[in-house]
Design a protein around this motif. Structure first.
Motif, short mmCIF file in Angstrom:
data_model
loop_
_atom_site.label_atom_id
_atom_site.label_comp_id
_atom_site.label_asym_id
_atom_site.label_seq_id
_atom_site.Cartn_x
_atom_site.Cartn_y
_atom_site.Cartn_z
N LEU A 59 10.27 -42.61 26.86
CA LEU A 59 9.86 -43.78 26.10
C LEU A 59 10.37 -43.81 24.66
CD1 LEU A 59 6.13 -43.98 27.21
CD2 LEU A 59 7.99 -45.47 27.92
N GLY A 60 10.78 -42.69 24.14
CA GLY A 60 11.17 -42.62 22.75
C GLY A 60 9.98 -42.25 21.88
N SER A 61 10.18 -42.28 20.59
CA SER A 61 9.10 -41.95 19.65
C SER A 61 8.04 -43.04 19.67
CB SER A 61 9.65 -41.81 18.23
OG SER A 61 10.60 -40.78 18.18
N PRO A 62 6.77 -42.65 19.54
CA PRO A 62 5.72 -43.66 19.57
C PRO A 62 5.71 -44.48 18.28
CG PRO A 62 4.80 -41.51 19.12
CD PRO A 62 6.25 -41.30 19.42
N GLN A 63 5.19 -45.70 18.41
CA GLN A 63 5.08 -46.56 17.24
C GLN A 63 3.92 -46.11 16.35
OE1 GLN A 63 4.70 -50.64 18.31
NE2 GLN A 63 5.07 -51.37 16.26
N SER A 64 2.90 -45.56 16.98
CA SER A 64 1.72 -45.11 16.24
C SER A 64 1.10 -43.95 17.00
CB SER A 64 0.72 -46.26 16.12
OG SER A 64 -0.42 -45.86 15.42
N THR A 65 0.45 -43.05 16.26
CA THR A 65 -0.25 -41.93 16.89
C THR A 65 -1.66 -41.85 16.33
OG1 THR A 65 0.50 -40.34 15.24
CG2 THR A 65 1.87 -40.60 17.20
N THR A 67 -5.10 -38.92 16.41
CA THR A 67 -5.68 -37.66 16.87
C THR A 67 -7.18 -37.73 16.66
OG1 THR A 67 -3.69 -36.47 16.24
CG2 THR A 67 -5.68 -35.17 16.58
N PHE A 68 -7.92 -37.47 17.72
CA PHE A 68 -9.38 -37.42 17.62
C PHE A 68 -9.86 -36.25 18.48
CE2 PHE A 68 -9.40 -39.73 21.65
CZ PHE A 68 -8.28 -40.54 21.51
N GLY A 69 -10.51 -35.33 17.79
CA GLY A 69 -10.95 -34.11 18.47
C GLY A 69 -9.76 -33.29 18.91
N ASP A 70 -9.75 -32.90 20.16
CA ASP A 70 -8.63 -32.12 20.69
C ASP A 70 -7.66 -32.99 21.49
OD1 ASP A 70 -10.36 -32.61 22.73
OD2 ASP A 70 -10.35 -30.59 23.55
N ARG A 71 -7.81 -34.32 21.38
CA ARG A 71 -6.93 -35.26 22.08
C ARG A 71 -6.02 -35.98 21.09
NH1 ARG A 71 -10.13 -38.70 26.53
NH2 ARG A 71 -8.41 -40.04 25.98
N THR A 72 -4.83 -36.27 21.55
CA THR A 72 -3.87 -37.04 20.76
C THR A 72 -3.45 -38.24 21.59
OG1 THR A 72 -3.05 -35.02 19.73
CG2 THR A 72 -1.63 -36.95 19.58
N ALA A 73 -3.28 -39.37 20.92
CA ALA A 73 -2.84 -40.59 21.62
C ALA A 73 -1.57 -41.10 20.98
CB ALA A 73 -3.93 -41.65 21.55
N TRP A 74 -0.64 -41.51 21.81
CA TRP A 74 0.59 -42.16 21.36
C TRP A 74 0.53 -43.60 21.83
CZ3 TRP A 74 5.29 -38.49 22.58
CH2 TRP A 74 5.17 -37.33 21.81
N TYR A 75 0.91 -44.53 20.94
CA TYR A 75 0.85 -45.94 21.25
C TYR A 75 2.24 -46.57 21.17
CZ TYR A 75 -4.09 -45.11 20.38
OH TYR A 75 -5.35 -44.61 20.41
N TYR A 76 2.57 -47.33 22.20
CA TYR A 76 3.81 -48.11 22.26
C TYR A 76 3.39 -49.57 22.41
CZ TYR A 76 5.89 -43.57 23.29
OH TYR A 76 6.28 -42.26 23.23
N VAL A 77 3.79 -50.42 21.46
CA VAL A 77 3.35 -51.82 21.44
C VAL A 77 4.54 -52.73 21.70
CG1 VAL A 77 2.20 -53.60 20.10
CG2 VAL A 77 1.55 -51.21 19.78
N GLU A 78 4.39 -53.61 22.67
CA GLU A 78 5.40 -54.62 22.99
C GLU A 78 4.75 -55.99 22.80
OE1 GLU A 78 8.26 -55.26 26.74
OE2 GLU A 78 6.13 -55.54 27.20
#
Length: 145
Positions: A59-65, A67-78
């Motif tokens: 997917l490439g680098s995320p647009q936004s990331t 981190t909450f607790g021990d989880r990380t989220a990557w967001y890709y927006v179209e």
């Protein structure tokens, strides 16, 4: 007679040019994509247990990331928009791909959100009053003399 024919030819040419500018209203609107284009084939490749490196490769680098607790989220927006020739932009469709990782950097979940899943957030426009006077740059220079 030749003068009359020349006038008619000029009038026909002017009319043709004027009518060429009158096209259907759909040509005044252009469709384009802002942000990432998320292909369906790429969505199918993201599975639970894959590494962050593999997700970056697909997917490439995320647009936004986030981190909450021990989880990380990557967001890709179209965002698919229609833009008129007059600069008015209307959002037609928005897709957010969220890829969640555990503390080891492995995919634990993948979610796709649409425009209907979003919530409107009202932005506060009031200003906090400040005591004193707002001085311009010139006022600050003159008051220091």
């Amino acid at each position: 007679m030749p003068l009359r024919l020349a006038k008619a030819s000029v009038a026909a040419a002017v009319l043709a040019v004027a009518l060429a500018g009158c096209t259907s209203s759909t040509s005044l609107v252009s469709k384009r994509t802002q942000g990432y284009e998320i292909p369906e084939a790429a969505l199918q490749q993201i599975r639970v247990g894959q590494s962050q490196q593999l997700v970056t490769l697909v997917l490439g680098s995320p647009q936004s990331t986030n981190t909450f607790g021990d989880r990380t989220a990557w967001y890709y927006v179209e965002t698919k928009v229609n833009q008129t020739a007059f600069g008015l932009t209307m959002v037609e469709e928005r897709t957010v791909l969220a890829v969640y990782f555990d503390k080891n950097g492995k995919v634990i979940e993948r979610a796709v959100y649409g425009l209907a899943d979003g919530k409107v957030v009202n932005i506060e426009t009031r200003r906090t009053p400040s005591f004193g006077q707002d001085a311009t740059f010139i006022d600050a220079i003159l008051s220091s003399i």
